[in-house]
Design a protein around this motif. Sequence first.
Motif, short mmCIF file in Angstrom:
data_model
loop_
_atom_site.label_atom_id
_atom_site.label_comp_id
_atom_site.label_asym_id
_atom_site.label_seq_id
_atom_site.Cartn_x
_atom_site.Cartn_y
_atom_site.Cartn_z
N TYR A 1 10.51 -5.46 1.26
CA TYR A 1 10.67 -5.00 2.65
C TYR A 1 12.11 -5.08 3.15
O TYR A 1 12.36 -4.92 4.35
CB TYR A 1 9.75 -5.81 3.58
CG TYR A 1 8.29 -5.59 3.27
CD1 TYR A 1 7.67 -4.39 3.58
CD2 TYR A 1 7.54 -6.56 2.61
CE1 TYR A 1 6.34 -4.16 3.26
CE2 TYR A 1 6.21 -6.35 2.29
CZ TYR A 1 5.62 -5.15 2.61
OH TYR A 1 4.30 -4.91 2.29
N ALA B 1 9.28 -14.21 -0.39
CA ALA B 1 9.35 -12.80 0.01
C ALA B 1 10.05 -12.75 1.36
O ALA B 1 9.61 -13.40 2.31
CB ALA B 1 7.96 -12.20 0.11
N ARG C 1 4.08 4.47 -7.78
CA ARG C 1 4.09 3.25 -8.60
C ARG C 1 5.45 3.01 -9.25
O ARG C 1 5.60 3.07 -10.48
CB ARG C 1 2.97 3.26 -9.65
CG ARG C 1 1.57 3.52 -9.10
CD ARG C 1 1.24 2.69 -7.87
NE ARG C 1 1.37 1.26 -8.10
CZ ARG C 1 2.05 0.46 -7.28
NH1 ARG C 1 2.65 0.92 -6.19
NH2 ARG C 1 2.14 -0.82 -7.54
N SER D 1 11.23 -2.38 -4.56
CA SER D 1 10.25 -1.32 -4.76
C SER D 1 10.65 -0.04 -4.03
O SER D 1 11.36 -0.08 -3.02
CB SER D 1 8.90 -1.79 -4.22
OG SER D 1 7.92 -0.80 -4.38
N SER E 1 6.70 -2.88 -7.63
CA SER E 1 7.17 -4.26 -7.70
C SER E 1 6.06 -5.15 -8.26
O SER E 1 6.31 -6.24 -8.76
CB SER E 1 7.64 -4.76 -6.33
OG SER E 1 6.55 -4.89 -5.47
N SER E 2 4.82 -4.68 -8.20
CA SER E 2 3.70 -5.44 -8.79
C SER E 2 3.98 -5.71 -10.27
O SER E 2 3.86 -6.85 -10.73
CB SER E 2 2.39 -4.66 -8.67
OG SER E 2 2.09 -4.41 -7.32
C1 LIG Z 1 5.23 -8.73 -0.40
C2 LIG Z 1 4.77 -7.65 -1.34
N1 LIG Z 1 5.20 -7.68 -2.61
C3 LIG Z 1 4.81 -6.76 -3.49
C4 LIG Z 1 3.94 -5.73 -3.14
C5 LIG Z 1 3.54 -4.74 -4.20
O1 LIG Z 1 3.96 -3.43 -3.89
P1 LIG Z 1 4.30 -2.31 -4.97
O2 LIG Z 1 3.67 -2.69 -6.26
O3 LIG Z 1 3.74 -1.05 -4.38
O4 LIG Z 1 5.81 -2.24 -5.08
C6 LIG Z 1 3.46 -5.67 -1.82
C7 LIG Z 1 2.51 -4.61 -1.42
O5 LIG Z 1 2.00 -4.54 -0.34
C8 LIG Z 1 3.89 -6.66 -0.90
O6 LIG Z 1 3.47 -6.65 0.37
#
Ligand SMILES: Cc1ncc(COP(=O)(O)O)c(C=O)c1O
Length: 356
Positions: free
Chosen positions: A171, A136, A210, A199, A65-66
Motif C-alpha cells: 500500500y 506491513a 497477479r 505489488s 505480493s502473495s
Molecule cells: C497487506 C497485504 N499484503 C499482501 C496482499 C496480497 O496482495 P497481492 O497478492 O494481490 O499482491 C494483500 C491483499 O489484500 C494485503 O492486504
Amino acid sequence: MEIGEPDFPTPEPVLAAAQRAIATGDIYYTSALGLPALREAIARHYEEHLGVAISPERVIVTAGSSAAILLVMALLVDRDHEILMSDPGYPCNRHFVRVFEGEPVGVPVGPNTQYQLSAALIERSWSERTRGALIASPSNPTGTQVPPDELRAIAACIARRGGRLIVDEIYLGLTYDGEPQTALSIAAAHADDMFVVSSFSKYFNMTGWRLGWVVAPERHVRDLEKLAQNLYISPPTVSQRAALACFAPETIALVEARRRAFRERRDFLVPALRELGFGIPVMPTGGFFVYADSSRFDSDSQAFCRDLLEAVGVAITPGLDFGRHRAESHVRLAYTIGMAKLEEGVERMRRFVRAR
Ligand SMILES: Cc1ncc(COP(=O)(O)O)c(C=O)c1O
C-alpha cells in the motif's frame, strides 16, 4: 465497504500493452525472476519516485505480493521457526508461515504503536526460535504506518538479533499525508539485508493480473529463483508485458489522480464514522481501510457486522478476520467504492446505529 479491492479499473495504457502482447503471441514462460525489462523498470521506479537506488538484480517479479511473501517464507522458515507479525494484521500472513511448518506469532498491537510492531514489542517477543518479523506499512486492516524512527529502531533491533526484516509495502503508493517513503530509504543502513515486498495490485489497480515483486538481499536471489522456478515456474507473462506500461508518465498521472480520490474518500469517511460513534484513535494514513472500535454499538463485532448487513445492506468486515486481539470490538471498513456509495453507506449506518 468490505472487500480490499479498489473500484478503479486497470489503467488504459496497461490494457493496451496487454492487448499488444497478446497480438504478438509471444507468451512463453519468462525467467523465474521475471522479465529483465520489468525488473529494470521496477528498479528505476524506486530511483525516480522513491529516491533510492537499487540494483535490478535484487528485484524478483512474482505472482502477486502473495507469491513474494510465500517465497520469502519458504526461504527463511523451517519447522518451528517463528515469525513475528502484528495482531491485527493481514490474515494470509500466518498461513504463509504455517505452510512451511513454522509458527506465526501474532503480537497484540494497539493505538499506542499506531497498530504496528515496535522495536520494544519485537524485543519482548523474540525467542531463540524467531527468524524475523513481518511488518506491513501502510497496514491492512488499520491503514497506519510505522513511524520512520521506529522503523530504523526495528531494523537495528532485528539485525542485532541476527534475524530478518520483511516489509510489506503493497500500500506504499497509496499514502495520503506526505509522499511515500520506502523502508529501503528510511532504514538505509539495513537496506541491503531486508526483504521489501510490493505489488501491482493496489496502487496500479491490477488485482486480477497477479503480479508483484520482492526486493531481496542480493545473496538470496539465486535461492529465491530456484524456489520460484520449482513452485510456479514464472510469473504470468501477459501481465508482465502489460505492467511495463505502469511506469509510463500517463499511467503514473492516472494512478496519482486516483490516489487523490482515495484521500478525499478517507477525509470524508473517518470524521463521518467518528461522528457516528466509532472509535478511531489513530488517523489511517494509507491504503484504503479504516479500523474502527465498534464496541459502543455491540460487544460482538461479528454480530454487529451481520446485523448491519441484514438490516441496511452495508457490508463491513469483523475484526475476527485479522486476528484475535480485541477482534470482537473492532471492524474494518474499506473505502474502495466511490463517494456517492460511501455517503449512502454512512447514511444507512447512521439509521442503523440510531435505531439501536
Ligand atoms: C497487506 C497485504 N499484503 C499482501 C496482499 C496480497 O496482495 P497481492 O497478492 O494481490 O499482491 C494483500 C491483499 O489484500 C494485503 O492486504
